[in-house]
Design a protein around this motif. Sequence first.
Motif, PDB file in Angstrom:
ATOM      1  N   ARG A  85       0.820  -1.215   0.000  1.00  0.00           N
ATOM      2  CA  ARG A  85       0.000   0.000   0.000  1.00  0.00           C
ATOM      3  C   ARG A  85       0.849   1.259   0.000  1.00  0.00           C
ATOM      4  NH1 ARG A  85      -4.183  -0.424   4.796  1.00  0.00           N
ATOM      5  NH2 ARG A  85      -4.728   1.612   3.931  1.00  0.00           N
ATOM      6  N   ARG A  86       2.168   1.082   0.146  1.00  0.00           N
ATOM      7  CA  ARG A  86       3.107   2.202   0.252  1.00  0.00           C
ATOM      8  C   ARG A  86       2.624   3.185   1.324  1.00  0.00           C
ATOM      9  NH1 ARG A  86       5.650   4.520  -5.131  1.00  0.00           N
ATOM     10  NH2 ARG A  86       7.061   5.286  -3.513  1.00  0.00           N
ATOM     11  N   THR A  87       2.325   2.618   2.475  1.00  0.00           N
ATOM     12  CA  THR A  87       1.822   3.392   3.596  1.00  0.00           C
ATOM     13  C   THR A  87       2.798   4.511   3.963  1.00  0.00           C
ATOM     14  OG1 THR A  87       0.747   1.390   4.445  1.00  0.00           O
ATOM     15  CG2 THR A  87       1.049   3.228   5.989  1.00  0.00           C
ATOM     16  N   PRO A  88       2.353   5.765   3.966  1.00  0.00           N
ATOM     17  CA  PRO A  88       3.252   6.873   4.325  1.00  0.00           C
ATOM     18  C   PRO A  88       3.857   6.677   5.712  1.00  0.00           C
ATOM     19  CG  PRO A  88       1.236   7.715   3.334  1.00  0.00           C
ATOM     20  CD  PRO A  88       1.014   6.251   3.559  1.00  0.00           C
ATOM     21  N   GLY A  89       5.148   6.935   5.819  1.00  0.00           N
ATOM     22  CA  GLY A  89       5.834   6.807   7.097  1.00  0.00           C
ATOM     23  C   GLY A  89       6.230   5.398   7.462  1.00  0.00           C
ATOM     24  N   LEU A  90       5.939   4.432   6.585  1.00  0.00           N
ATOM     25  CA  LEU A  90       6.205   3.035   6.922  1.00  0.00           C
ATOM     26  C   LEU A  90       7.700   2.760   7.092  1.00  0.00           C
ATOM     27  CD1 LEU A  90       5.141   0.140   7.349  1.00  0.00           C
ATOM     28  CD2 LEU A  90       5.431  -0.217   4.886  1.00  0.00           C
ATOM     29  N   GLN A  91       8.514   3.301   6.213  1.00  0.00           N
ATOM     30  CA  GLN A  91       9.946   3.014   6.306  1.00  0.00           C
ATOM     31  C   GLN A  91      10.516   3.457   7.654  1.00  0.00           C
ATOM     32  OE1 GLN A  91      12.837   5.182   3.778  1.00  0.00           O
ATOM     33  NE2 GLN A  91      13.624   3.165   3.193  1.00  0.00           N
ATOM     34  N   ALA A  92      10.196   4.675   8.063  1.00  0.00           N
ATOM     35  CA  ALA A  92      10.708   5.180   9.340  1.00  0.00           C
ATOM     36  C   ALA A  92      10.182   4.349  10.507  1.00  0.00           C
ATOM     37  CB  ALA A  92      10.323   6.644   9.520  1.00  0.00           C
ATOM     38  N   GLU A  93       8.917   3.960  10.445  1.00  0.00           N
ATOM     39  CA  GLU A  93       8.342   3.158  11.532  1.00  0.00           C
ATOM     40  C   GLU A  93       8.999   1.786  11.612  1.00  0.00           C
ATOM     41  OE1 GLU A  93       6.133   2.062  14.785  1.00  0.00           O
ATOM     42  OE2 GLU A  93       6.450   4.050  13.901  1.00  0.00           O
ATOM     43  N   LEU A  94       9.238   1.167  10.467  1.00  0.00           N
ATOM     44  CA  LEU A  94       9.889  -0.135  10.469  1.00  0.00           C
ATOM     45  C   LEU A  94      11.320  -0.041  10.996  1.00  0.00           C
ATOM     46  CD1 LEU A  94       8.611  -1.641   7.097  1.00  0.00           C
ATOM     47  CD2 LEU A  94       8.038  -2.420   9.402  1.00  0.00           C
ATOM     48  N   GLN A  95      11.985   1.045  10.683  1.00  0.00           N
ATOM     49  CA  GLN A  95      13.335   1.251  11.215  1.00  0.00           C
ATOM     50  C   GLN A  95      13.298   1.378  12.737  1.00  0.00           C
ATOM     51  OE1 GLN A  95      14.569   4.726   9.015  1.00  0.00           O
ATOM     52  NE2 GLN A  95      15.376   3.525   7.301  1.00  0.00           N
ATOM     53  N   ARG A  96      12.308   2.106  13.256  1.00  0.00           N
ATOM     54  CA  ARG A  96      12.171   2.248  14.706  1.00  0.00           C
ATOM     55  C   ARG A  96      11.885   0.905  15.364  1.00  0.00           C
ATOM     56  NH1 ARG A  96       9.707   7.314  13.339  1.00  0.00           N
ATOM     57  NH2 ARG A  96       7.661   6.310  13.172  1.00  0.00           N
ATOM     58  N   LEU A  97      10.950   0.161  14.792  1.00  0.00           N
ATOM     59  CA  LEU A  97      10.598  -1.134  15.369  1.00  0.00           C
ATOM     60  C   LEU A  97      11.778  -2.102  15.321  1.00  0.00           C
ATOM     61  CD1 LEU A  97       7.022  -1.607  13.872  1.00  0.00           C
ATOM     62  CD2 LEU A  97       7.591  -1.278  16.289  1.00  0.00           C
ATOM     63  N   SER A  98      12.501  -2.079  14.225  1.00  0.00           N
ATOM     64  CA  SER A  98      13.643  -2.977  14.082  1.00  0.00           C
ATOM     65  C   SER A  98      14.684  -2.721  15.163  1.00  0.00           C
ATOM     66  CB  SER A  98      14.267  -2.807  12.692  1.00  0.00           C
ATOM     67  OG  SER A  98      15.305  -3.726  12.484  1.00  0.00           O
ATOM     68  N   ALA A  99      14.961  -1.438  15.424  1.00  0.00           N
ATOM     69  CA  ALA A  99      15.943  -1.094  16.462  1.00  0.00           C
ATOM     70  C   ALA A  99      15.389  -1.371  17.857  1.00  0.00           C
ATOM     71  CB  ALA A  99      16.330   0.378  16.323  1.00  0.00           C
ATOM     72  N   GLU A 100      14.144  -0.981  18.071  1.00  0.00           N
ATOM     73  CA  GLU A 100      13.539  -1.117  19.397  1.00  0.00           C
ATOM     74  C   GLU A 100      13.391  -2.571  19.817  1.00  0.00           C
ATOM     75  OE1 GLU A 100       9.166  -0.139  21.391  1.00  0.00           O
ATOM     76  OE2 GLU A 100       9.841   1.012  19.645  1.00  0.00           O
ATOM     77  N   LEU A 101      12.993  -3.421  18.870  1.00  0.00           N
ATOM     78  CA  LEU A 101      12.722  -4.821  19.182  1.00  0.00           C
ATOM     79  C   LEU A 101      13.900  -5.732  18.847  1.00  0.00           C
ATOM     80  CD1 LEU A 101       9.030  -4.948  17.901  1.00  0.00           C
ATOM     81  CD2 LEU A 101       9.846  -4.611  20.245  1.00  0.00           C
TER      82      LEU A 101
END
Length: 224
Positions: free
Chosen positions: A26-42
């Motif tokens: 869906r090319r959800t806006p902001g998805l890349q930044a959110e995935l980067q945050r989740l990847s680091a956080e988790l």
Amino acid sequence: MNINTLRKKAKAHTIEVEDILAAAARRTPGLQAELQRLSAELEWSHAPHPPAGGHVVPFARWAEVAGAYAEDGIPGLAGWLHAQAGRETPGYYVLAVLQVLKTQESNDALFSLFADALDDPASHLSDASELAATINLKFSFKGSLPPTPAQADRARSFLMALYPLAHKESQRCNVVCAMRGVGDETTAEFLATVKPFGGPYGGLEKSAQQAIRKRLRSAAAAAP
């Protein structure tokens, strides 16, 4: 799959690769930044077999490739694939994204990003096997966006070259299934000559023949 739902599932450790791919498609806006945050956080892993041992889902790599597509589309996928040179099976991740995209652009990308495997499957067996599976998923089922005639020709040549390289029955099954969406009458005739499949794959070569000929009849009936 919106970002809030994705984050909740990630925090609850119930997220699946399919969730990430659905958001990417869906090319959800902001998805890349959110995935980067989740990847680091988790502390998601980049490898299915991390140094500490065991086997895990490499969510960090899925996050990278999904984020690349969400942010920049097909050029983002191409850039990510190029940047992964030397790493293990990057093609697998890109093909997984292309499988969920139902656009002409994604069809075109399949043939441009994996040109080397299409032209010389013997030298790219890992990508070639996954590519055959993707050709099957993208072109063999009802509602699929069909390949152009030139793409179908290229896919047929690739599958015919790959078939004798497939030494396991499951691998040959993969190739035959892919032939359903791109095969022509010559392909159907070839399938009449292959060693019949056995066990759970019994009759596959015949059903693939039927699928090809049914598709060819439908195309002929629809022609002006």
